[in-house]
Design a protein around this motif. Structure first.
Motif, short mmCIF file in Angstrom:
data_model
loop_
_atom_site.label_atom_id
_atom_site.label_comp_id
_atom_site.label_asym_id
_atom_site.label_seq_id
_atom_site.Cartn_x
_atom_site.Cartn_y
_atom_site.Cartn_z
N PHE A 119 0.86 -1.18 0.00
CA PHE A 119 0.00 0.00 0.00
C PHE A 119 0.90 1.23 0.00
CE2 PHE A 119 -2.43 -3.39 1.89
CZ PHE A 119 -3.73 -3.20 1.40
N ASP A 120 0.88 1.99 -1.09
CA ASP A 120 1.64 3.23 -1.17
C ASP A 120 0.81 4.34 -0.54
OD1 ASP A 120 3.85 2.11 -2.48
OD2 ASP A 120 2.82 2.23 -4.41
N LEU A 121 1.07 4.62 0.73
CA LEU A 121 0.27 5.61 1.44
C LEU A 121 0.65 7.03 1.07
CD1 LEU A 121 0.13 3.95 4.97
CD2 LEU A 121 -1.32 3.58 2.98
N SER A 122 1.89 7.24 0.65
CA SER A 122 2.34 8.56 0.24
C SER A 122 3.67 8.37 -0.48
CB SER A 122 2.50 9.49 1.45
OG SER A 122 3.56 9.06 2.27
N ASP A 123 4.26 9.49 -0.89
CA ASP A 123 5.58 9.43 -1.53
C ASP A 123 6.65 8.96 -0.56
OD1 ASP A 123 4.43 10.31 -3.84
OD2 ASP A 123 4.94 12.43 -3.50
N SER A 124 6.38 9.10 0.75
CA SER A 124 7.39 8.77 1.75
C SER A 124 7.11 7.49 2.50
CB SER A 124 7.50 9.91 2.78
OG SER A 124 7.81 11.13 2.15
N LEU A 125 5.96 6.86 2.25
CA LEU A 125 5.55 5.78 3.13
C LEU A 125 4.91 4.64 2.34
CD1 LEU A 125 5.23 4.78 6.04
CD2 LEU A 125 3.07 6.04 6.16
N VAL A 126 5.42 3.42 2.57
CA VAL A 126 4.89 2.21 1.95
C VAL A 126 4.64 1.19 3.05
CG1 VAL A 126 5.29 0.32 0.32
CG2 VAL A 126 6.11 2.63 -0.20
N LEU A 127 3.48 0.56 2.99
CA LEU A 127 3.14 -0.49 3.93
C LEU A 127 2.99 -1.79 3.14
CD1 LEU A 127 2.76 -0.16 6.96
CD2 LEU A 127 0.29 -0.23 6.63
N LEU A 155 3.94 14.43 8.86
CA LEU A 155 5.14 15.15 8.43
C LEU A 155 5.03 15.55 6.96
CD1 LEU A 155 7.95 16.09 9.38
CD2 LEU A 155 8.87 13.94 8.51
N GLU A 156 4.53 14.64 6.13
CA GLU A 156 4.40 14.97 4.70
C GLU A 156 3.34 16.04 4.49
OE1 GLU A 156 2.65 12.20 1.65
OE2 GLU A 156 4.72 12.24 0.97
N ALA A 205 18.21 15.00 -6.25
CA ALA A 205 18.17 15.97 -5.15
C ALA A 205 16.76 16.20 -4.65
CB ALA A 205 18.80 17.29 -5.59
N ASP A 206 15.76 16.01 -5.56
CA ASP A 206 14.38 16.26 -5.16
C ASP A 206 13.67 15.01 -4.68
OD1 ASP A 206 14.70 18.90 -5.86
OD2 ASP A 206 14.05 18.56 -7.94
N THR A 207 14.41 13.88 -4.64
CA THR A 207 13.79 12.64 -4.21
C THR A 207 13.55 12.68 -2.70
OG1 THR A 207 14.92 11.46 -5.97
CG2 THR A 207 13.99 10.14 -4.17
N SER A 208 12.33 12.32 -2.26
CA SER A 208 12.01 12.33 -0.83
C SER A 208 12.51 11.07 -0.17
CB SER A 208 10.49 12.44 -0.64
OG SER A 208 9.98 13.60 -1.24
N PRO A 209 12.87 11.15 1.10
CA PRO A 209 13.21 9.92 1.83
C PRO A 209 11.99 9.01 1.87
CG PRO A 209 12.94 11.78 3.32
CD PRO A 209 12.93 12.34 1.94
N ARG A 210 12.23 7.71 1.82
CA ARG A 210 11.15 6.75 1.68
C ARG A 210 11.29 5.67 2.75
NH1 ARG A 210 7.41 5.83 -2.26
NH2 ARG A 210 6.75 3.70 -2.76
N VAL A 211 10.18 5.39 3.43
CA VAL A 211 10.16 4.38 4.48
C VAL A 211 9.21 3.26 4.05
CG1 VAL A 211 9.62 3.89 6.89
CG2 VAL A 211 10.58 6.11 6.25
#
Length: 712
Positions: A119-127, A155-156, A205-211
């Motif tokens: 589940f891609d919850l956002s650009d920064s978060l995957v479950l 945070l996003e 450089a514009d890539t967001s950190p991803r968890v």
């Protein structure tokens, strides 16, 4: 020597841990130097000698040894290597295809499970949920709850994510996921957290950190033993136990316990247990059995029926009056909802500032016979006198100033007296009203109203003196009723004429009118002020007699209203309204102009002035009619603006008025427009802007209407 020192240490330890073993007299020479035979013969004297005797020599350090030095030639090592020691050769292991391994991406340091449900919850978060057996059937609800609580999501939303902040919040989110797993009964679950941070550089450089969180629930635990204390001893034990819908063997979910505890408490309160107590639940998890034992002590404390209602201020609101507005009778099984309803009813009188209702035992239960509780009502008087006033302007009625004085308990209990006055461009009025609330039962109201008024509007000019009496059963915001009704009578004298046009007065007539009337409403809608589903049907009948210019007229005024509401999804409501009214049995001249039928205005056909639709005389003045037909259709569209409080309402209205008792639709006026609704805690505030689609010469190009509640 170093090897020997190690051996000494081991021997000394053996000596301490095994005191029953005696020292061997044939001990090695090195040990004899440390512990002589004299120490064994008299250990206390030997210990008292201290350390002044000869000390053992320092062990020689190992010299550097070449890697290929034979083991027999190692300096200081005098232990013979066993010649017959053999090792079995290592066997090659066959790969186990049933074992799945995680792959570490070479260009991105994170774990990735093959075939995981993600589940891609956002650009920064995957479950992700890699577990296949047993399947995690609660994943959709699990993801929704996690997304609502995730700190990374917050945070996003703030637009401030960076690797350090994301990493810090990822740990909190992992703890949240582990907590949620336990909520759903997965006490052996695992959560694997991986973080991919962008490398500095122009390309990313514009890539967001991803968890990414990989959630492995494991096996779901079940309920084991369930202990509900004294609940089995209650008279209605089976019924009460059925309200607590958790059984041994059910899948464990801790927030379900909270809901079922609430359901059990409500059931106890609704089936005669005013003093029941339920302790906080305790859940004991057994990991070996994969079960949780639930303990929640329940003390029913006896079953009761209602007794009398007792007021602490009988001169203000008597016990008898409070009992009349209660929705229970003595002997009825106690229900907590009726207890709360009585408190709300006393508050709704507007006569008290605070009120509490408390059950009090007056007779304890005896065997199978329930006990009796009196309902003690503690109230404090509020200020009962009110002075109110308002100044306003409306395009339909011009300037209007009104004021009133009211005493809400002038004739106890709940007998109010109100004096009011209106001064305006089109209306002047003075009146006095007596109102007795809750007379003969809850929400039954007797109203007597006497007034004198002068009205001069586009339709007629009337000087009226009237007395009206009504007894009705109201549908209120506190208790919306499926059936409400009213009966009443009215007598009045009115001197009326059409407006003066170009300085020429119209003939005046005096009417003496007597009427009895009745009204009934069937209401299945879900709200009085803002309905979204259901329908309403209202019927009105009023036999009247009128005497004017020496002639007596008898006629029947009747009207039927119907409205329907239908929700479409979460954001749309379609509403429709129809009205049909007639006056039968008399010619138009026998009916006072103020009592004829008109259309137009905010509650009728929007886009036209109030009472401006209908037959007109040679001076283009509305003269009213004996039949009326109206229809309205509107769509109430939620916008999501201001947290969904604002909605947009396009509408179209149509109406026709005829001089005959049967509608002839000789002229149909149509209006259309758009409105805005702002939802508040007490109902929507309405603003409608309408335009006439087939205006007459005196109709304005636009009309604006403001009110509380929907148009219908």
């Amino acid at each position: 020597m170093a090897r020997r020192a190690l051996a000494l240490g081991i021997a000394s330890a053996a000596l301490v841990t095994q005191p029953a073993l005696a020292q061997d007299r044939s001990t090695a020479e090195e040990l004899e130097e440390l512990i002589p035979d004299s120490a064994l013969d008299n250990p206390e004297d030997w210990a008292a000698q201290g350390t002044d005797g000869p000390q053992p020599a320092e062990p020689e350090a190992f010299s550097e040894i070449e890697a290929d030095t034979p083991i027999d030639d190692i300096p200081g090592m005098d232990l013979a290597w066993p010649e017959d020691l053999e090792f079995e050769p290592l066997q090659d292991l066959e790969p186990n295809e049933d074992i799945e391994f995680v792959d570490l991406l070479p260009d991105n340091p994170r774990l990735a499970f093959d075939e995981a449900e993600t589940f891609d919850l956002s650009d920064s978060l995957v479950l992700a949920f890699p577990q296949k057996e047993p399947p995690f059937l609660e994943s959709a609800d699990f993801v929704e709850r996690f997304e609502a609580l995730s700190t990374i999501e917050e945070l996003e939303d703030d637009g401030e994510e960076n690797p350090a902040q994301v990493a810090a919040r990822a740990k909190a989110d992992q703890e949240l996921l582990e907590t949620l797993l336990r909520v759903y009964g997965y006490y052996d679950g695992q959560v694997i957290r991986t973080l991919a941070s962008p490398e500095p550089g122009e390309d990313n450089a514009d890539t967001s950190p991803r968890v990414r969180f990989d959630v492995i629930p494991g096996d779901r635990y079940r309920y084991g033993a369930i202990d509900l204390g004294q609940l089995p001893t209650a008279p209605d034990a089976d019924t009460l136990r059925a309200a607590f819908e958790i059984q041994p063997g059910d899948f464990l979910q801790s927030d379900t316990i909270v809901q079922e505890r609430f359901d059990l408490d409500r059931k106890l309160g609704e089936t005669g247990y005013p003093f029941a107590e339920i302790d906080e639940p305790e859940l004991l998890i057994d990991h070996e059995r994969e079960e949780g034992d639930l303990t929640m002590p329940v003390r029913p404390n006896g079953k009761y029926v209602f007794g009398e209602v007792v007021s602490n201020d009988p001169d203000f609101l008597s016990s008898r009056h409070l009992a009349s507005i209660a929705r229970f009778d003595p002997g009825d099984v106690y229900q907590r909802s009726l207890d709360l309803d009585l408190r709300r009813a006393v508050t709704a009188t507007g006569l008290v500032s605070t009120v509490s209702v408390t059950p009090r035992e007056v007779q304890a239960p005896q065997g199978d016979e329930p006990g009796v509780v009196a309902m003690d009502v503690e109230l404090e008087r509020a200020k009962v006198r009110t002075i109110a006033g308002a100044i306003g302007y409306g395009s339909e009625e011009g300037i209007r100033v009104q004021a009133s004085w009211e005493h809400r308990n002038f004739f106890p209990p709940e007998g109010s007296l109100r004096v009011r006055g209106i001064v305006g461009t089109q209306e002047q009025l003075a009146g006095v009203t007596f109102r007795r609330n809750n007379l003969g039962g809850r929400d039954k109201v007797l109203t007597l109203d006497a007034y004198a008024s002068t009205i001069d509007n586009a339709a007629y000019d009337a000087n009226t003196v009237a007395l009206t009496g009504t007894y009705e059963r109201l549908s209120t915001l506190l208790f919306q009723k499926p059936l409400s009704w009213a009966v009443g009578a009215e007598i009045l004298a009115t001197d009326e004429r059409n407006r003066i046009v170009d300085g020429m007065p119209r003939p005046r007539q005096t009417y003496f009118v007597g009427s009895i009337f009745g009204r009934a409403t069937i209401d299945t809608s879900d709200s009085l002020l803002d309905p979204t589903r259901g329908y309403r049907l209202t019927g009105f009948l009023a036999p009247e007699t009128s005497r004017t210019q020496g002639q007596q007229y008898y006629y029947l005024r009747n009207q039927a209203d119907a409205s329907y509401y239908q929700s479409i999804g979460d954001r749309y409501v379609v509403a429709a309204r129809a009205r049909v009214a007639t006056i039968q049995g008399a010619d138009l001249v026998g009916v006072a102009p103020s009592r004829r039928l008109y259309a137009g205005g905010g509650g009728s056909v929007r886009g036209y002035a109030y009472r401006s639709i209908g037959p007109k005389n040679e001076f283009d003045e509305p003269i009213g009619g004996r039949s009326l037909v109206e229809f309205s259709l509107e769509a109430r569209i939620g916008t999501g603006f201001l947290d969904g409080a604002v909605s947009v309402v396009p509408f179209v209205d149509a109406g026709s008025v005829s001089t005959s008792a049967t509608p002839d639709f000789g002229e149909i006026k149509i209006g259309a427009g758009i409105g805005v609704r702002y939802t508040t805690g007490f109902g929507p505030i309405r603003l409608d802007v309408g335009v006439p689609l087939n205006p007459g010469p005196d109709d304005s190009p636009v009309a604006v209407y403001v009110g509380l509640g929907q148009a219908f």
